[in-house]
Enzyme design. Structure first.
Site, PDB file in Angstrom:
ATOM      1  CD  GLU A  36      99.438  26.088   5.269  1.00  0.00           C
ATOM      2  OE1 GLU A  36      98.700  25.098   5.370  1.00  0.00           O
ATOM      3  OE2 GLU A  36      99.509  26.988   6.124  1.00  0.00           O
ATOM      4  CB  CYS A 232      97.599  28.065   9.710  1.00  0.00           C
ATOM      5  SG  CYS A 232      96.463  26.914  10.488  1.00  0.00           S
ATOM      6  CG  ASN A 366      92.837  28.339   6.864  1.00  0.00           C
ATOM      7  OD1 ASN A 366      92.355  27.560   6.049  1.00  0.00           O
ATOM      8  ND2 ASN A 366      93.631  27.934   7.827  1.00  0.00           N
ATOM      9  CD  GLU A 367      91.853  24.699  10.163  1.00  0.00           C
ATOM     10  OE1 GLU A 367      92.575  24.984  11.140  1.00  0.00           O
ATOM     11  OE2 GLU A 367      91.834  23.569   9.650  1.00  0.00           O
TER      12      GLU A 367
HETATM   13  O1  AHR Z   1      97.289  21.620   6.367  1.00  0.00           O
HETATM   14  C1  AHR Z   1      97.913  22.010   7.539  1.00  0.00           C
HETATM   15  C2  AHR Z   1      97.050  22.943   8.374  1.00  0.00           C
HETATM   16  O2  AHR Z   1      95.899  22.299   8.816  1.00  0.00           O
HETATM   17  C3  AHR Z   1      96.501  24.134   7.651  1.00  0.00           C
HETATM   18  O3  AHR Z   1      97.402  25.160   7.607  1.00  0.00           O
HETATM   19  C4  AHR Z   1      95.323  24.512   8.462  1.00  0.00           C
HETATM   20  O4  AHR Z   1      94.326  25.146   7.710  1.00  0.00           O
HETATM   21  C5  AHR Z   1      94.884  23.224   9.091  1.00  0.00           C
HETATM   22  O5  AHR Z   1      94.750  23.354  10.449  1.00  0.00           O
END
Ligand code: AHR
Length: 647
Positions: A36, A232, A366-367
């Site tokens: 990321e 994220c 994602n989350e």
């Molecule tokens: O890895 C950092 C963040 O942690 C990521 O963007 C997210 O998916 C999680 O909350």
């Protein structure tokens, strides 16, 4: 049979390893990486571009990252419609003055003595004719007469936009240099766009390439799966700032800049100059996956903006309007796998890769959580299944490793019929110590698990120290033992710039010239190196070895690989443990021979690797010899050992 080690009178712990049958296959995707653009992982990190804000598109200030002097103007009718800004350098008005600009890079520009750097710029002389640019890599803090580490001239010719290049070779190594471009000669007005500086020696020599040491640190993990672009960052603070993969492909000059949520996400660590150039985009991701032997796993937006940052429904794409977002997911699969005659397959081919990338997986969201997610995921799954029945789909179990959302989402993922469920756990010591048996009783019939983001930390100790890595190693024995249900696992986040981080711990740290691999990297690397082909049953008094009460803080698992056996043992206790491995299921005359051992000593719990001491926590071989149906070993306190045996 006795093996090297200290003599102890303690009763050995007995581990029984059954060789009568092979267990579940270890997936090629079992251990992988999660990328990321957080902590300056892309621009300023893996992406080797050294110029910040090279296209003058930073939203708050087109000169962010630049110092300008003399007569410099910003215009916005440039040759690249999605990055329209450029600068015009004009006569400073007096022969003793100068017009030009200087770029600060990302926390400076790191250059190495004797290496080649490719300066490039799109330029024109708006009124026609010739002009001259003088280009320097400088040490602005130098006490020498001359700031320049190296320099060169470029002649710009004519009123058409053209790409100009110059190779620069600094005389000295410096981590915080700057790039200066002056208007020289007769000071004829000259336009500049996409001002770039790259090391020539990138990973695999690609132009628009990647920083070699950082890419190598990925390759050395032998990752089986490669998740990208997050995290994220997939979602966006608003849907409009989500990671739109279509903006990350095609000519690099025309990939539109996006903001980066990690610029402002944590008010106590603001980085006002953090944007996404998309120079490291989806093509570069697929290409790198191929080069390091990983299966690519792209994650796409499901039409939800970040749910942490947005309450209610209004921030998100209404379910009825998801069509274009679903089409984006389908188009991404076409970009990766489609024939060169298809719309997106042609874009891939035009970028230099006519062969398909053989994408097999895609993640949607994602989350995400709640019905907001499930009602959006469903139409994605239906459309992907219809168009690409062989592609495996990853859904989410939310941000928590357990709890209300997790409990709601897992059954929903089964109902919707995803292939894998992404679980995230950034958790403290106690959690990791308590989760050795996490997957032992998971439903074997449902979707498989993708442990998609995890790392161990402790309150006030969010750096990559040895004990946290040991607990990750201990937990991973449970992943390995349950390879039939956990098909992928990726530690997160992957990279962090020592001057630009927002989130700790991270797997690999770097500054402008150096990098180091953390103790957690060493654990991942041991699992990658001794991945094996099939699980073996390993028990202590008939129970899995999960750090449970009475098991002496031990966590263990075993795999076979042809005639080889790899036994992994994490001793999380502060005591030395005596062990006996008993092998059952062998033919009468067969014996097991010890081959070698590799061990990570984590006894200095808070010790860490660093730029100045990159190998402090590294695996070292230990003597492991002997043969028979039973072999014994001494396991030092707070250590992770891999025993290699054969039969
Ligand atoms: O890895 C950092 C963040 O942690 C990521 O963007 C997210 O998916 C999680 O909350």
């Amino acid at each position: 049979m006795s093996l090297a080690g200290t003599v102890s009178l303690a009763q050995p712990y007995q581990m029984d390893i059954d060789l009568s049958q092979k267990g579940a296959p270890i997936q090629s995707t079992q251990y992988g990486i999660f990328f990321e653009d957080i902590n300056f992982a892309a621009d300023g990190g893996l992406y080797a571009e050294l110029v910040k804000n090279r296209s003058f598109e930073f939203p708050s200030n087109p000169f962010q990252g630049w110092k300008v002097f003399g007569n410099v103007a910003v215009l916005d009718d440039g040759p690249f419609d999605r990055n329209p800004h450029y600068v015009r350098l004009s006569d400073p008005g007096h022969p003793h003055r100068w017009t030009g600009l200087e770029n600060e890079g990302f926390f400076g520009i790191g250059v190495k003595a004797g290496e080649e750097y490719r300066f490039s710029v799109w330029s024109r002389v708006p009124e026609g004719g010739f002009s001259k640019l003088h280009v320097e890599i400088v040490n602005p803090a130098s006490m020498e007469e001359d700031h320049a580490l190296c320099e060169g001239d470029l002649v710009v010719n004519g009123s058409e936009w053209k790409l100009y290049e110059l190779i620069l070779k600094p005389k000295v190594t410096l981590d915080k240099s700057a790039l200066r471009v002056f208007l020289d000669g007769k000071r004829v007005a000259t336009d500049l766009e996409h001002v770039s500086l790259f090391p020539v020696d990138t990973w695999k020599g690609h132009r628009n390439g990647l920083r070699k040491d950082l890419a190598q640190a990925l390759a050395d993990l032998h990752p089986g799966i490669f998740r990208f672009p997050g995290g994220c960052i997939v979602e966006g603070t608003e849907v409009s700032s989500r990671y739109d993969w279509k903006n990350s492909v095609g000519p690099v000059e025309n990939r539109p800049l996006n903001s980066n949520r990690w610029q402002y996400c944590f008010p106590y660590r603001l980085y006002p100059d953090y944007c996404q150039s998309y120079g490291l985009g989806f093509f570069e991701f697929f290409q790198l996956s191929e080069e390091i032997g990983s299966e690519p796993l792209p994650i796409v937006s499901c039409g939800l903006a970040c749910q942490f940052q947005n309450d209610g429904e209004s921030a998100h794409v209404p379910v009825d309007d998801l069509g274009p977002y679903i089409q984006d997911a389908l188009d991404l699969i076409e970009f990766a796998n489609g024939p060169v005659t298809s719309e997106w397959g042609k874009v891939r081919a035009d970028m230099g890769h006519p062969e398909p990338f053989n994408l097999k997986y895609i993640g949607v969201g994602n989350e995400q959580w709640g019905t907001l997610y499930t009602e959006r995921l469903e139409p994605f799954v239906k459309a992907i299944r219809k168009a690409y029945p062989d592609i495996k789909i990853v859904g989410s179990s939310g941000p928590g490793s357990e709890g209300e959302q997790f409990d709601f989402l897992w059954p929903e993922m089964r109902r919707i019929g995803v292939d894998l469920v992404d679980e995230h756990f950034y958790r403290p010591y106690e959690w990791f110590l308590s989760q050795g048996a996490r997957y032992d009783n998971y439903d074997r019939k449902g979707p498989k698990v993708f442990a998609g983001e995890y790392a161990c930390h402790a309150r006030g100790m969010k750096w990559n120290h040895a004990y946290a890595a040991l607990l990750e190693a201990a937990f991973m024995t449970g992943i390995e033992r349950n390879a039939d249900v956990v098909h992928m696992a990726t530690y997160a986040p992957l990279f962090a710039h020592v001057e630009g981080w927002q989130w700790r711990p991270d797997l690999i740290w770097f500054d402008n010239l150096r990098s180091f691999r953390t103790a957690s990297w060493q654990v991942q690397s041991l699992y990658g190196r001794f991945r094996g082909a099939n699980t073996l049953t390993l028990k202590m008094s008939g129970a899995n070895v999960t750090g449970a009460e009475g098991q002496g803080g031990l966590f263990a698992s075993a795999v076979s690989d042809g005639s080889k056996i790899y036994v992994k043992v994490a001793n999380t206790s502060p005591e030395v443990r005596e062990l006996t491995f008993n092998f059952t299921g062998l033919k009468k005359k067969d014996v097991i021979r010890a081959v070698e051992g590799v061990r990570l000593d984590c006894s200095e719990r808070l010790a860490e690797n660093s730029l100045d001491d990159p190998q402090r926590i590294s695996p070292v071989p230990f003597t492991f010899s002997g043969e028979g149906k039973s072999l014994s070993a001494t396991i030092p306190a707070l250590s992770f050992s891999v025993f290699v045996l054969e039969h």
